[in-house]
Design a protein around this motif. Sequence first.
Motif, PDB file in Angstrom:
ATOM      1  N   LEU A 206      10.027 -13.514  10.693  1.00 31.69           N
ATOM      2  CA  LEU A 206       8.669 -13.961  10.958  1.00 31.69           C
ATOM      3  C   LEU A 206       8.710 -15.065  11.992  1.00 31.69           C
ATOM      4  CD1 LEU A 206       7.109 -14.184   7.377  1.00 31.69           C
ATOM      5  CD2 LEU A 206       6.897 -12.335   9.036  1.00 31.69           C
ATOM      6  N   PRO A 207       7.857 -15.007  13.023  1.00 39.34           N
ATOM      7  CA  PRO A 207       7.838 -16.072  14.028  1.00 39.34           C
ATOM      8  C   PRO A 207       7.281 -17.360  13.447  1.00 39.34           C
ATOM      9  CG  PRO A 207       6.055 -14.517  14.414  1.00 39.34           C
ATOM     10  CD  PRO A 207       6.889 -13.942  13.311  1.00 39.34           C
ATOM     11  N   GLU A 208       7.389 -18.429  14.212  1.00 40.50           N
ATOM     12  CA  GLU A 208       6.985 -19.746  13.712  1.00 40.50           C
ATOM     13  C   GLU A 208       5.508 -19.785  13.328  1.00 40.50           C
ATOM     14  OE1 GLU A 208       7.368 -24.464  15.037  1.00 40.50           O
ATOM     15  OE2 GLU A 208       7.731 -22.862  16.500  1.00 40.50           O
ATOM     16  N   LYS A 209       4.657 -19.130  14.110  1.00 42.12           N
ATOM     17  CA  LYS A 209       3.219 -19.191  13.855  1.00 42.12           C
ATOM     18  C   LYS A 209       2.860 -18.298  12.676  1.00 42.12           C
ATOM     19  CE  LYS A 209       0.436 -19.524  17.304  1.00 42.12           C
ATOM     20  NZ  LYS A 209      -0.362 -19.223  18.523  1.00 42.12           N
ATOM     21  N   GLY A 210       2.263 -18.904  11.654  1.00 43.86           N
ATOM     22  CA  GLY A 210       1.919 -18.144  10.449  1.00 43.86           C
ATOM     23  C   GLY A 210       0.446 -18.109  10.129  1.00 43.86           C
ATOM     24  N   PHE A 211      -0.403 -18.742  10.968  1.00 46.86           N
ATOM     25  CA  PHE A 211      -1.848 -18.766  10.759  1.00 46.86           C
ATOM     26  C   PHE A 211      -2.191 -19.273   9.357  1.00 46.86           C
ATOM     27  CE2 PHE A 211      -0.963 -15.633  14.013  1.00 46.86           C
ATOM     28  CZ  PHE A 211      -1.859 -15.975  15.012  1.00 46.86           C
ATOM     29  N   SER A 212      -1.587 -20.395   8.986  1.00 40.42           N
ATOM     30  CA  SER A 212      -1.740 -20.895   7.615  1.00 40.42           C
ATOM     31  C   SER A 212      -3.077 -21.574   7.360  1.00 40.42           C
ATOM     32  CB  SER A 212      -0.603 -21.876   7.294  1.00 40.42           C
ATOM     33  OG  SER A 212      -0.604 -22.965   8.207  1.00 40.42           O
ATOM     34  N   LYS A 213      -3.825 -21.902   8.417  1.00 36.64           N
ATOM     35  CA  LYS A 213      -5.117 -22.568   8.224  1.00 36.64           C
ATOM     36  C   LYS A 213      -6.271 -21.587   8.113  1.00 36.64           C
ATOM     37  CE  LYS A 213      -3.900 -26.943  10.473  1.00 36.64           C
ATOM     38  NZ  LYS A 213      -4.239 -27.909  11.570  1.00 36.64           N
ATOM     39  N   ASN A 214      -6.211 -20.531   8.894  1.00 37.81           N
ATOM     40  CA  ASN A 214      -7.314 -19.561   8.899  1.00 37.81           C
ATOM     41  C   ASN A 214      -6.757 -18.154   8.784  1.00 37.81           C
ATOM     42  OD1 ASN A 214      -8.434 -21.911  11.024  1.00 37.81           O
ATOM     43  ND2 ASN A 214      -9.895 -21.221   9.490  1.00 37.81           N
ATOM     44  N   TYR A 215      -6.852 -17.603   7.599  1.00 32.97           N
ATOM     45  CA  TYR A 215      -6.260 -16.301   7.311  1.00 32.97           C
ATOM     46  C   TYR A 215      -7.051 -15.641   6.182  1.00 32.97           C
ATOM     47  CZ  TYR A 215      -4.573 -18.534   3.128  1.00 32.97           C
ATOM     48  OH  TYR A 215      -4.533 -19.189   1.917  1.00 32.97           O
ATOM     49  N   SER A 216      -6.901 -14.336   6.065  1.00 28.75           N
ATOM     50  CA  SER A 216      -7.489 -13.634   4.919  1.00 28.75           C
ATOM     51  C   SER A 216      -6.892 -12.239   4.832  1.00 28.75           C
ATOM     52  CB  SER A 216      -9.012 -13.534   5.060  1.00 28.75           C
ATOM     53  OG  SER A 216      -9.571 -12.871   3.930  1.00 28.75           O
ATOM     54  N   TYR A 217      -6.734 -11.768   3.598  1.00 23.97           N
ATOM     55  CA  TYR A 217      -6.354 -10.370   3.365  1.00 23.97           C
ATOM     56  C   TYR A 217      -7.380  -9.759   2.433  1.00 23.97           C
ATOM     57  CZ  TYR A 217      -3.714  -6.141   2.546  1.00 23.97           C
ATOM     58  OH  TYR A 217      -3.331  -4.823   2.500  1.00 23.97           O
ATOM     59  N   LEU A 218      -7.969  -8.662   2.876  1.00 25.27           N
ATOM     60  CA  LEU A 218      -8.998  -7.979   2.103  1.00 25.27           C
ATOM     61  C   LEU A 218      -8.551  -6.557   1.840  1.00 25.27           C
ATOM     62  CD1 LEU A 218     -11.920  -7.864   0.940  1.00 25.27           C
ATOM     63  CD2 LEU A 218     -12.666  -7.159   3.232  1.00 25.27           C
ATOM     64  N   LYS A 219      -8.578  -6.150   0.567  1.00 23.72           N
ATOM     65  CA  LYS A 219      -8.187  -4.805   0.185  1.00 23.72           C
ATOM     66  C   LYS A 219      -9.335  -4.147  -0.570  1.00 23.72           C
ATOM     67  CE  LYS A 219      -4.565  -2.204  -2.261  1.00 23.72           C
ATOM     68  NZ  LYS A 219      -3.296  -2.291  -3.021  1.00 23.72           N
ATOM     69  N   LEU A 220      -9.867  -3.070  -0.002  1.00 23.85           N
ATOM     70  CA  LEU A 220     -10.949  -2.321  -0.628  1.00 23.85           C
ATOM     71  C   LEU A 220     -10.367  -1.057  -1.229  1.00 23.85           C
ATOM     72  CD1 LEU A 220     -13.619  -2.752   2.181  1.00 23.85           C
ATOM     73  CD2 LEU A 220     -13.246  -4.186   0.160  1.00 23.85           C
ATOM     74  N   ARG A 221     -10.621  -0.834  -2.510  1.00 22.38           N
ATOM     75  CA  ARG A 221     -10.005   0.274  -3.233  1.00 22.38           C
ATOM     76  C   ARG A 221     -10.922   0.740  -4.348  1.00 22.38           C
ATOM     77  NH1 ARG A 221      -5.049  -3.402  -5.757  1.00 22.38           N
ATOM     78  NH2 ARG A 221      -6.169  -5.374  -5.721  1.00 22.38           N
ATOM     79  N   ASP A 222     -10.593   1.861  -4.930  1.00 22.42           N
ATOM     80  CA  ASP A 222     -11.456   2.449  -5.946  1.00 22.42           C
ATOM     81  C   ASP A 222     -11.419   1.688  -7.268  1.00 22.42           C
ATOM     82  OD1 ASP A 222     -12.622   4.521  -4.477  1.00 22.42           O
ATOM     83  OD2 ASP A 222     -10.871   5.795  -4.728  1.00 22.42           O
ATOM     84  N   ARG A 223     -10.342   0.992  -7.543  1.00 17.36           N
ATOM     85  CA  ARG A 223     -10.294   0.122  -8.714  1.00 17.36           C
ATOM     86  C   ARG A 223      -9.506  -1.118  -8.327  1.00 17.36           C
ATOM     87  NH1 ARG A 223      -6.626   4.337  -9.988  1.00 17.36           N
ATOM     88  NH2 ARG A 223      -4.506   3.617 -10.379  1.00 17.36           N
ATOM     89  N   SER A 224      -9.729  -2.204  -9.030  1.00 14.58           N
ATOM     90  CA  SER A 224      -9.225  -3.496  -8.578  1.00 14.58           C
ATOM     91  C   SER A 224      -7.768  -3.746  -8.928  1.00 14.58           C
ATOM     92  CB  SER A 224     -10.075  -4.628  -9.168  1.00 14.58           C
ATOM     93  OG  SER A 224     -10.039  -4.603 -10.578  1.00 14.58           O
ATOM     94  N   SER A 225      -7.156  -2.860  -9.688  1.00 18.68           N
ATOM     95  CA  SER A 225      -5.758  -3.060 -10.071  1.00 18.68           C
ATOM     96  C   SER A 225      -4.958  -1.790  -9.868  1.00 18.68           C
ATOM     97  CB  SER A 225      -5.672  -3.488 -11.542  1.00 18.68           C
ATOM     98  OG  SER A 225      -4.329  -3.606 -11.964  1.00 18.68           O
ATOM     99  N   TYR A 226      -3.769  -1.951  -9.300  1.00 14.29           N
ATOM    100  CA  TYR A 226      -2.813  -0.860  -9.172  1.00 14.29           C
ATOM    101  C   TYR A 226      -3.430   0.367  -8.493  1.00 14.29           C
ATOM    102  CZ  TYR A 226       1.333   1.874 -10.319  1.00 14.29           C
ATOM    103  OH  TYR A 226       2.486   2.629 -10.234  1.00 14.29           O
ATOM    104  N   SER A 227      -3.992   0.142  -7.330  1.00 16.17           N
ATOM    105  CA  SER A 227      -4.586   1.232  -6.575  1.00 16.17           C
ATOM    106  C   SER A 227      -4.324   0.997  -5.096  1.00 16.17           C
ATOM    107  CB  SER A 227      -6.095   1.303  -6.845  1.00 16.17           C
ATOM    108  OG  SER A 227      -6.667   2.423  -6.207  1.00 16.17           O
ATOM    109  N   PHE A 228      -4.123   2.072  -4.359  1.00 16.20           N
ATOM    110  CA  PHE A 228      -3.872   1.953  -2.927  1.00 16.20           C
ATOM    111  C   PHE A 228      -5.182   1.735  -2.180  1.00 16.20           C
ATOM    112  CE2 PHE A 228      -0.368   4.534  -4.602  1.00 16.20           C
ATOM    113  CZ  PHE A 228       0.686   3.703  -4.256  1.00 16.20           C
ATOM    114  N   ALA A 229      -5.071   1.148  -1.003  1.00 15.58           N
ATOM    115  CA  ALA A 229      -6.261   0.770  -0.245  1.00 15.58           C
ATOM    116  C   ALA A 229      -6.956   1.983   0.363  1.00 15.58           C
ATOM    117  CB  ALA A 229      -5.878  -0.203   0.868  1.00 15.58           C
TER     118      ALA A 229
END
Length: 339
Positions: A218-241
């Motif tokens: 991983l390069p030095e820049k990690g975007f630690s101040k402004n980041y987000s991961y959003l996963k939309l799936r059919d159920r909220s647990s143990y499901s692929f996106a």
Amino acid sequence: MNNFSYTKAQSVDEAVSLTSVNDDNKIIAGGTNIVDLMKYFITEADTLVDINTIKGLNDIIQIDNGGILIGALMTNADTAYHPTIEERYPLLSKAILAGASAQIRNMATNGGNLLQRTRCYYFYDRNTPCNKRTPGSGCSAIKGYNRIHAILGHSENCIAVFPSDMCVALAALDAVVHISGTNGNRTLKFSDFHRLPGDTPEIDNNLKQGEIIIGIELPEKGFSKNYSYLKLRDRSSYSFALVSVATGLELENGIIKEARIALGGVSHKPWRVRKAEDSLIGKEANPENVAAAADIILKGAGGFEHNSFKIDLAKKAIVRNCMMALDPASQRPGAKPSL
């Protein structure tokens, strides 16, 4: 499951030697995907080469360019909860924790995460044609039930998607894959690691026979101040996106200096369009500007009978996730994004 032999490799060189002499000698680490593939008779192995006892591949190392090298044998859980990852690369931590279940994350390794195969229904059903499983037999998903399938980068030979969450974040972070093989060590940009299906959907990535992953840089820049991961799936647990989005932003007084946007659940590999990211530079971080960038990302997208909804879903997800990146605290349970 077919009969197979089992051996433990004590070094990277030994693992490379054992797998290079026979393409049916397979590496096993966490085993969370390959064991399933063998049970379903999708993959056969003459010998399983266990690499878990190889030293030096299960830690995080600081490297000279300011980045870090993540060992291929570190588990997903250990990686997500590692203080360095949580502090410097929280986007990666969030993405990993969105994937699978706690039990699987405790077993699955980082190297294996990159190598997992599609979860297409027809790929796992040996009674149906699948070009990825049997080249030239056809793609059952194209005219079948294709709700979870690709809207970008697909071909007439395959519309499967790559299932990883971790890899979507790695794509956004410009990771580099460290590889060892019979000709020594080499590196491969993450964007070049996975392949689109084209005429050879059975080939998932650009590893050569006998090569193994030893680490992820991983390069030095990690975007630690402004980041987000959003996963939309059919159920909220143990499901692929159905659609997932990894976003990293560098901001100055509300103006975007750099943007990273990668999509999962939409293609045969994590999907990223640099032109779209560049279009945001110098602009205010607002829904209208992000929506225009999303149109660039999704240019050429095409759905099938059951998954065309993913095109509009992806656009909305990109906008929502970029707005969430303005305030990472909005990702906490119960919080509302500042749209």
